[in-house]
Motif scaffolding. Structure first.
Motif, PDB file in Angstrom:
ATOM      1  N   UNK A  52       0.640  -1.204  -0.049  1.00  0.00           N
ATOM      2  CA  UNK A  52      -0.103  -0.160  -0.078  1.00  0.00           C
ATOM      3  C   UNK A  52       0.894   1.191   0.117  1.00  0.00           C
ATOM      4  N   UNK A  53       2.008   1.275   0.746  1.00  0.00           N
ATOM      5  CA  UNK A  53       2.909   2.307   0.701  1.00  0.00           C
ATOM      6  C   UNK A  53       3.486   2.811  -0.766  1.00  0.00           C
ATOM      7  N   UNK A 100       0.395  -4.228  10.016  1.00  0.00           N
ATOM      8  CA  UNK A 100      -1.048  -4.866  10.076  1.00  0.00           C
ATOM      9  C   UNK A 100      -1.821  -3.851   9.247  1.00  0.00           C
ATOM     10  N   UNK A 101      -1.643  -2.703   9.143  1.00  0.00           N
ATOM     11  CA  UNK A 101      -2.628  -1.775   8.709  1.00  0.00           C
ATOM     12  C   UNK A 101      -2.272  -1.277   7.115  1.00  0.00           C
ATOM     13  N   UNK A 102      -3.171  -1.298   6.465  1.00  0.00           N
ATOM     14  CA  UNK A 102      -2.833  -0.432   5.227  1.00  0.00           C
ATOM     15  C   UNK A 102      -2.906   0.879   5.378  1.00  0.00           C
ATOM     16  N   UNK A 103      -2.159   1.594   4.480  1.00  0.00           N
ATOM     17  CA  UNK A 103      -1.894   2.838   4.689  1.00  0.00           C
ATOM     18  C   UNK A 103      -2.537   3.697   3.192  1.00  0.00           C
ATOM     19  N   UNK A 104      -3.441   3.208   2.794  1.00  0.00           N
ATOM     20  CA  UNK A 104      -3.914   3.730   1.602  1.00  0.00           C
ATOM     21  C   UNK A 104      -5.597   4.014   1.710  1.00  0.00           C
ATOM     22  N   UNK A 105      -6.319   4.591   1.090  1.00  0.00           N
ATOM     23  CA  UNK A 105      -7.675   4.978   1.552  1.00  0.00           C
ATOM     24  C   UNK A 105      -8.448   5.502   0.329  1.00  0.00           C
TER      25      UNK A 105
END
Length: 812
Positions: A52-53, A100-105
């Motif tokens: 995602x980064x 653990x968490x995606x960083x796009x939305x």
């Protein structure tokens, strides 16, 4: 409200700002008691977050944050070099969160949809009904939230394929039956709604006690509004702690992180990513394996639930049996292979928490119990590991003799009390109550000493940003989200969504206050109206301290004994009848002020990790309660109307299932605190030391804090008195198996793999924790359906299911 346009990329001021809250190595510099990740020689794991980064854009607000992919090429770097390589707003996040968490939305994804409402209505009723019935049964069928999480995802994908793309235009609003592909955000909201509504309700206890034992039937409307309002009061109390504990990235909320990890794995699998598909295969294989295995300790091979090695060596020796048994003894060297005795908490909690809990178990069961049984620690040796009440001679106390019924009023029978004498508790029950009191007070003392810097820092950030906007010369600038205060990537993403206004919480509290004060003032639900105000006051006092502890350690403190003591103190000198059900009414209010505030905060944190509009999360909680409570009440009425004679003890259930033993235990405690009263209870020499638990809870954290200041490198701030005291108060009855298994599994997961196989840990730890719980609950549900729902079927006795003792402790 407009969206925030603040996209500060300021670099963290120090290493502490971008470290985690979950390791047992490094401690923060401000004495806040937060345990941080040791980032030495650990690689950044590509558990979806790197993918995602590497996206060109991140939808964080109306503007886009451009990422230079060259910044994100990960090679063989140690953690220090890696953190320097990351964008500053990503480096601010704890390592465990980055993994653990995606960083796009994408803020344009529809979330509050018809499909969400439909699936919520499908999953709430069975959960609310089953969970309520569990409180009346000896064995029960669990309703797992992970079952909802996984099943609703695939049902949602099915609905996205079969529903027509048709817009429905109602008079006041319009909606589309199928607005597009099923999204993981809809899946999150269905799960949060079910977590709110598909559960039991504390209000059923007081209603059941009054009906079953005293023939006082609560008006259905009063019962429903009471059950709604005690939970919604807790939701409103979340506003007290959210600015301190929700947005700051150092508060990771481990259980929220676990659920978010599972959501993201399902999302990656839907995107046909090889790694996501592999993770989901592991998840489902783990569910299947745990489900199959659970049939052995729970039904086929009960001996595996408590392997008492000392009993195998000396099966007819009473001393060896007592020392080694986990079902009636000390549980020394006792191993359990039953996941219900271990649970996923050992794969979520920081290792220091697990060590404190095990130390409490050792002290309670391996030191104090033998000191009472064979030593001189206590002169009263009857009922050593029992939670019943006894006479001075060690006989069961006839608590019903202490009640005189006159119409709707119940009075204390002084004559019967003089005949039977003072009440005595078993030794373990006595120190359980002692440490219950200590845990409550120490939570406040501990945060005042170790957590004040974190709380004050959060308050200063909120206050400074609020006044910055309020005094801004730019009249169009609005303070729409507390997320604007923080500069990490997750808060930048969330700043695209307007926060829940404070007045929503205030309005929710105002409505519940008016309804409840009316109920109590008109003589319903058994408690004086002024005690309701006291319950609210104690709720305000405890939300932040207990929330602080839960947010960093996944450890929850039970507060029931303290609440019932306070209620007993308030009413013991009052004239007139005292209904035993009143203690449960008061406890439901004071308890839910914390328990449901925690639920709201944890679900908001899941929404934070999954980039859900906070307002959608807020409404999902209200929808869950709106639909869940009526089914709680229906289950209560069905159980009482059809199983009354079994539940009140008039007739013995031939299947030994409808025992209502938890309800009966609450009734016994009510006699203890309401009719007898704390003054009489603690007037005997045997019970007098118990209230000194308050002193221990107040002083012990001060001593630990002094040691920490004197020897800052000795890590005394890990010696959390609240965790220790709550663990000391957590051993009920005579079940002591499972604790060695917990520390073994915790050491493998949260120490060895976390520290030395971190990439594997980051990929699979949370998934396996969720899978094991899901497999356990699925197996228990199947066992209930196959062997207990109708005619009870028992496993034939054999070597692994001995009729005399499944542990083979024949002399116990």
């Amino acid at each position: 409200m407009g969206f925030s346009l603040f996209l500060s990329k300021d670099k963290p001021q120090n290493k502490r700002d971008r470290s985690s809250a979950l390791d047992s190595e490094a401690i923060n510099d401000t004495d806040g008691g937060i345990v941080e990740l040791n980032q030495t020689n650990q690689e950044f794991n590509s558990n979806g977050s790197i993918d995602s980064l590497k996206k060109n854009t991140v939808h964080s607000t109306n503007d886009f944050v451009e990422l230079d992919e060259t910044e994100l090429e990960i090679s063989e770097l140690d953690d220090e070099a890696l953190v320097e390589k990351l964008p500053p707003d990503v480096a601010e996040l704890p390592k465990i969160v980055r993994e653990s968490v995606t960083l796009d939305d994408d803020p344009t994804i529809p979330v509050f949809t018809f499909r969400y409402i439909l699936l919520s209505l499908i999953f709430i009723p069975p959960g609310a009904f089953i969970d309520t019935l569990n409180s009346y049964r000896t064995t029960s069928a669990a309703y797992s939230i992970f079952f909802v999480q996984v099943t609703s995802h695939y049902l949602g994908k099915l609905l996205a394929r079969v529903l027509p793309n048709k817009e429905i235009n109602c008079y006041f609003f319009k909606f589309n039956l199928n607005p597009g592909p099923w999204s993981i955000k809809e899946n999150v909201l269905v799960t949060l709604t079910a977590a709110s509504g598909a559960t039991s309700n504390q209000g059923t206890t007081a209603i059941s006690i009054a009906d079953l034992f005293y023939n006082d039937v609560t008006n259905p409307a009063v019962a429903l509004f009471f059950m709604w309002c005690i939970n919604l009061t807790g939701f409103s109390f979340a506003a007290i702690a959210r600015n301190f504990l929700l947005y700051d990235p150092k508060f990771i909320w481990p259980k929220a992180l676990m659920q978010s990890s599972l959501f993201n794995s399902m999302k990656r699998a839907d995107s046909n990513k090889v790694e996501g598909s592999k993770q989901m295969k592991v998840f489902f294989y783990a569910i299947l394996g745990m489900c199959i295995w659970t049939f052995f300790p729970e039904f086929i091979f009960p001996m595996t639930s408590s392997l008492a090695f000392l009993c195998w060596v000396a099966p007819r020796n009473s001393v060896a049996n007592f020392i080694g048994s986990g079902m009636g003894g000390m549980g020394f060297l006792n191993i359990s292979l039953d996941w219900s005795n271990i649970t996923s908490s050992v794969m979520l909690s920081p290792y220091w928490t697990l060590c404190i809990q095990f130390a409490a178990f050792v002290l309670s069961c391996w030191v104090l119990i033998p000191a009472v049984k064979w030593g001189n620690l206590s002169s009263f040796k009857a009922g050593l590991m029992s939670n019943r009440l006894f006479t001075a001679e060690g006989k069961a106390y006839p608590t019903t003799d202490l009640m005189i019924r006159e119409g709707k009023h119940i009075y204390f029978n002084e004559t019967a009390y003089e005949i039977h004498g003072p009440l005595h508790m078993g030794a373990q029950q006595a120190w359980t109550i002692f440490f219950d009191y200590a845990a409550y007070v120490s939570a406040i003392t501990w945060i005042a000493l170790f957590g004040r810097d974190d709380i004050l820092q959060a308050w200063r950030k909120f206050k400074s940003r609020y006044w910055e906007v309020k005094n801004s010369e730019n009249s169009t600038e609005k303070f729409t989200s507390v997320s604007e205060i923080y500069t990490d990537r997750l808060n930048k993403i969330q700043s695209a969504y307007p926060d829940v206004p404070l007045w929503w919480y205030g309005a929710l509290f105002a409505v519940t206050f008016v309804v409840l004060i009316t109920i109590f003032a008109t003589g319903h639900m058994f408690i004086p109206w002024y005690t309701y105000l006291v319950a609210l006051g104690f709720g305000v006092l405890i939300v932040v301290p207990l929330g602080y502890l839960y947010a960093i350690s996944n450890f929850e403190v039970a507060i029931g004994a303290f609440n019932e003591l306070i209620f007993g103190l308030m009413i013991q000198g009052k004239a007139g009848g005292k209904h035993p059900a009143s203690a449960s009414s008061y406890g439901a209010i004071a308890g839910d002020a914390w328990y449901f505030a925690r639920n709201m905060l944890q679900d908001q944190k899941i929404g934070h990790y999954m980039h859900i509009n906070p307002r959608h999360v807020f409404w999902s909680q209200l929808i869950g309660q709106l639909f869940g409570v009526p089914f709680n009440y229906l289950a209560l009425r069905w159980a009482i109307d059809t199983k009354r004679d079994y539940l009140n003890g008039t007739v013995t259930d031939p299947l030994r299932q409808w025992s209502a033993q938890s309800i009966q235990n609450y009734n016994t405690m009510a006699v203890q605190y309401v009719l007898l009263g704390p003054t009489r209870l603690f007037s005997t020499a045997y019970n007098k030391p118990i209230p000194f638990g308050f002193l221990f809870g107040a002083v012990a954290p001060v001593v630990i804090y002094g040691l920490h200041r004197l020897f800052p490198r000795a890590k005394f701030n890990l010696w959390n008195v609240t965790v220790f005291s709550a663990a000391m108060s957590g051993f009920y009855g005579n079940l002591s198996t499972g604790n060695i298994s917990k520390i073994i599994v915790g050491t493998i997961s949260m120490f060895y793999f976390f520290r030395y196989r971190h990439k594997v840990w980051a990929k699979y730890n949370f998934l396996l924790a969720a899978a094991f719980d899901t497999g356990l609950n699925l197996a228990i549900l199947l066992i209930f359906i196959f062997f207990s729902a109708g005619k009870r079927t028992t496993m034939p006795h054999w070597w692994g299911n001995n009729a005399e003792s499944v542990e083979r402790c024949f002399a116990l």
